[in-house]
Scaffold this motif. Structure first.
Motif, PDB file in Angstrom:
ATOM      1  N   UNK A  54       0.829  -1.214   0.000  1.00 29.01           N
ATOM      2  CA  UNK A  54       0.000   0.000   0.000  1.00 29.01           C
ATOM      3  C   UNK A  54       0.860   1.260   0.000  1.00 29.01           C
ATOM      4  N   UNK A  55       1.919   1.253   0.809  1.00 22.73           N
ATOM      5  CA  UNK A  55       2.812   2.410   0.858  1.00 22.73           C
ATOM      6  C   UNK A  55       3.521   2.633  -0.466  1.00 22.73           C
ATOM      7  N   UNK A  56       3.959   1.563  -1.100  1.00 25.82           N
ATOM      8  CA  UNK A  56       4.629   1.685  -2.394  1.00 25.82           C
ATOM      9  C   UNK A  56       3.708   2.215  -3.472  1.00 25.82           C
ATOM     10  N   UNK A  57       2.480   1.696  -3.487  1.00 31.45           N
ATOM     11  CA  UNK A  57       1.509   2.186  -4.473  1.00 31.45           C
ATOM     12  C   UNK A  57       1.127   3.636  -4.206  1.00 31.45           C
ATOM     13  N   UNK A  58       0.913   3.970  -2.930  1.00 31.90           N
ATOM     14  CA  UNK A  58       0.581   5.346  -2.566  1.00 31.90           C
ATOM     15  C   UNK A  58       1.717   6.289  -2.958  1.00 31.90           C
ATOM     16  N   UNK A  59       2.945   5.898  -2.651  1.00 32.51           N
ATOM     17  CA  UNK A  59       4.105   6.721  -2.983  1.00 32.51           C
ATOM     18  C   UNK A  59       4.206   6.914  -4.491  1.00 32.51           C
ATOM     19  N   UNK A  60       4.001   5.825  -5.247  1.00 31.28           N
ATOM     20  CA  UNK A  60       4.097   5.912  -6.708  1.00 31.28           C
ATOM     21  C   UNK A  60       3.061   6.873  -7.277  1.00 31.28           C
ATOM     22  N   UNK A  61       1.849   6.789  -6.757  1.00 30.82           N
ATOM     23  CA  UNK A  61       0.782   7.633  -7.289  1.00 30.82           C
ATOM     24  C   UNK A  61       0.899   9.077  -6.819  1.00 30.82           C
ATOM     25  N   UNK A  62       1.164   9.276  -5.544  1.00 29.20           N
ATOM     26  CA  UNK A  62       1.146  10.624  -4.988  1.00 29.20           C
ATOM     27  C   UNK A  62       2.351  11.458  -5.409  1.00 29.20           C
ATOM     28  N   UNK A  63       3.509  10.855  -5.541  1.00 33.14           N
ATOM     29  CA  UNK A  63       4.689  11.633  -5.906  1.00 33.14           C
ATOM     30  C   UNK A  63       4.592  12.162  -7.331  1.00 33.14           C
TER      31      UNK A  63
END
Length: 148
Positions: A45-54
């Motif tokens: 979840x953190x990796x996907x969130x980071x990928x999308x939000x950055x």
């Protein structure tokens, strides 16, 4: 008359102290495997969130000049989580099968439990060798680049 060999009729014949140690070990490995699965889910979840939000943040990519997309960093977390899944799964299977073997006095379950524990440590050992090799390579390349 169909006679069974001593190996076919063998039951778990372990001292009570060892049975207690195995029961306690299976409880702790179950706990650690559940925490491992939760950690894996959070990493994904953190990796996907980071990928999308950055990628959505204005000026959120300090590496844009180098042609590096920030979503790659998030995908690294997802890949690490997927690699971490296998040893956690082996640990989980060990704990389930050990509990089952101790409950039912089943030798096949005991063998399967220890097979999963062996696979867990084999995976961790190979992974450790790979990571240490990468560290050595990075160190060697850093030394070479430092002399240039």
């Amino acid at each position: 008359m169909d006679e069974k060999s001593a190996f076919e009729t063998f039951e778990l014949n372990l001292p009570p102290a060892i049975l207690g140690f195995l029961k306690e070990t299976s409880t702790w490995t179950y706990f650690l495997s559940i925490l491992g699965f939760i950690g894996i889910a959070l990493m994904i979840l953190g990796g996907l969130f980071f990928s999308l939000m950055m990628n959505m943040m204005p000026g959120g990519n300090p590496y844009a000049g180098l042609g590096v997309d920030m979503s790659y960093f998030g995908l690294i977390y997802v890949v690490i989580a997927l690699l971490y899944f296998f040893p956690v799964l082996y640990l989980f299977n060990f704990s389930r099968k050990m509990k089952s073997a101790l409950r039912s006095n089943n030798n096949d379950q005991l063998t399967a439990a220890f097979s999963n524990l062996k696979s867990h440590y084999k995976f961790i050992g190979i992974f450790t060798i790979v990571i240490m090799s990468l560290y050595v390579l990075i160190f060697v390349f850093a030394m070479i680049a430092g002399t240039l």
